[in-house]
Design a protein around this motif. Structure first.
Motif, PDB file in Angstrom:
ATOM      1  N   GLU A 196       0.818  -1.220   0.000  1.00  0.00           N
ATOM      2  CA  GLU A 196       0.000   0.000   0.000  1.00  0.00           C
ATOM      3  C   GLU A 196       0.854   1.274   0.000  1.00  0.00           C
ATOM      4  OE1 GLU A 196      -2.761  -0.171   3.184  1.00  0.00           O
ATOM      5  OE2 GLU A 196      -3.759  -1.995   2.465  1.00  0.00           O
ATOM      6  N   HIS A 197       2.095   1.179  -0.438  1.00  0.00           N
ATOM      7  CA  HIS A 197       2.979   2.334  -0.581  1.00  0.00           C
ATOM      8  C   HIS A 197       3.510   2.381  -2.011  1.00  0.00           C
ATOM      9  CE1 HIS A 197       3.743   3.730   3.672  1.00  0.00           C
ATOM     10  NE2 HIS A 197       3.039   2.628   3.864  1.00  0.00           N
ATOM     11  N   LEU A 198       3.475   3.568  -2.606  1.00  0.00           N
ATOM     12  CA  LEU A 198       4.062   3.756  -3.932  1.00  0.00           C
ATOM     13  C   LEU A 198       5.534   4.121  -3.764  1.00  0.00           C
ATOM     14  CD1 LEU A 198       1.271   5.755  -5.803  1.00  0.00           C
ATOM     15  CD2 LEU A 198       1.959   3.394  -6.209  1.00  0.00           C
ATOM     16  N   LEU A 199       6.413   3.208  -4.144  1.00  0.00           N
ATOM     17  CA  LEU A 199       7.845   3.456  -4.012  1.00  0.00           C
ATOM     18  C   LEU A 199       8.276   4.594  -4.923  1.00  0.00           C
ATOM     19  CD1 LEU A 199       9.348  -0.159  -3.944  1.00  0.00           C
ATOM     20  CD2 LEU A 199       8.900   1.350  -2.022  1.00  0.00           C
ATOM     21  N   GLN A 200       9.159   5.448  -4.411  1.00  0.00           N
ATOM     22  CA  GLN A 200       9.733   6.545  -5.185  1.00  0.00           C
ATOM     23  C   GLN A 200      11.212   6.220  -5.409  1.00  0.00           C
ATOM     24  OE1 GLN A 200       7.687   9.159  -6.309  1.00  0.00           O
ATOM     25  NE2 GLN A 200       6.173   7.757  -5.444  1.00  0.00           N
ATOM     26  N   VAL A 201      11.548   5.855  -6.646  1.00  0.00           N
ATOM     27  CA  VAL A 201      12.905   5.417  -6.989  1.00  0.00           C
ATOM     28  C   VAL A 201      13.477   6.387  -8.011  1.00  0.00           C
ATOM     29  CG1 VAL A 201      14.324   3.501  -7.796  1.00  0.00           C
ATOM     30  CG2 VAL A 201      12.201   3.037  -6.584  1.00  0.00           C
ATOM     31  N   HIS A 202      14.634   6.971  -7.684  1.00  0.00           N
ATOM     32  CA  HIS A 202      15.275   7.946  -8.568  1.00  0.00           C
ATOM     33  C   HIS A 202      16.778   7.685  -8.623  1.00  0.00           C
ATOM     34  CE1 HIS A 202      11.569  10.306  -8.645  1.00  0.00           C
ATOM     35  NE2 HIS A 202      11.543  10.216  -7.326  1.00  0.00           N
ATOM     36  N   LEU A 203      17.347   7.893  -9.792  1.00  0.00           N
ATOM     37  CA  LEU A 203      18.794   7.804  -9.959  1.00  0.00           C
ATOM     38  C   LEU A 203      19.456   9.057  -9.401  1.00  0.00           C
ATOM     39  CD1 LEU A 203      19.243   6.340 -13.549  1.00  0.00           C
ATOM     40  CD2 LEU A 203      20.153   5.344 -11.461  1.00  0.00           C
TER      41      LEU A 203
END
Length: 214
Positions: A121-128
């Protein structure tokens, strides 16, 4: 059409014919200047190579910690380092962390696939993170296993420590003062209640007493 307009149209036709019958060098040029003159070639633009291997991961759900993250993300490729930001006092997760892969292409694939991925129930925030923006102290102590402070044990030692007669007297006075304040608040509320007497006020000596040797 007037005479001036005819002259202007003739000039444009001559210029167009001059550009169409230019030499091979001019024909092979990337573009021609608007006012004529020698042709200029555009500089070759090389594609920028992606060297970023560090990823920022935000909105990490509760229970998805170092072991779980390593087991999950190693399916993409070899992991070099991994850390989750934790509270220094409690050791609890701050729900964001960093992960470094050995291959920059793998890191790019992970950023594309896992960004806005729904996990618990969490939207992962993935950034380079570009290499020039990686803090030099980011990986300091990344493999340190944090042991949270046992505040229950500290409080237990504080309560069970050996007190002198003076320290015990101050403790009893503090308890009596707090009890009197509670009785006044009960009477102000219009409640008829008789609070029991504190035994420590009659017998100030505790079970453990440290006497001063004469």
């Amino acid at each position: 059409m007037g005479a001036k307009a005819r002259k202007a149209s003739k000039k444009t036709i001559k210029k167009a014919s001059h550009f169409s019958h230019s030499d091979s060098k001019t024909a092979s040029a990337d573009f021609l200047p608007l006012e004529g003159g020698p042709s200029r070639e555009l500089p070759e633009t090389k594609p920028q190579q992606n060297n970023a291997t560090v990823l920022y991961i935000g909105r990490i759900p509760h229970g998805f910690y170092e072991k779980e993250m390593e087991a999950y993300f190693k399916q993409f490729g070899a992991i070099k380092r991994l850390r989750i930001a934790r509270n220094k006092k409690t050791g609890k997760s701050k729900h964001f962390g960093f992960i470094e892969f050995e291959n920059p292409q793998v890191a790019e694939v992970v950023a594309d696939c896992m960004h806005n991925y729904l996990l618990f129930e969490h939207l992962l925030q993935v950034h380079l993170i570009p290499p020039e923006h990686v803090h030099p102290k980011l990986w300091r102590g990344f493999n340190y296993k944090y042991k949270p402070v046992d505040y229950v044990q500290i409080e237990r030692k504080q309560q069970n420590k050996v007190r002198t007669l003076e320290e015990h007297k101050k403790l009893v006075e503090k308890i009596i003062k707090r009890d009197e304040k509670r009785q006044k608040s009960i009477e102000a509320a219009g409640i008829d209640y008789e609070c029991p007497e504190i035994v420590g006020s009659i017998q100030p000596a505790p079970k453990k007493i440290k006497f001063d040797e004469d």
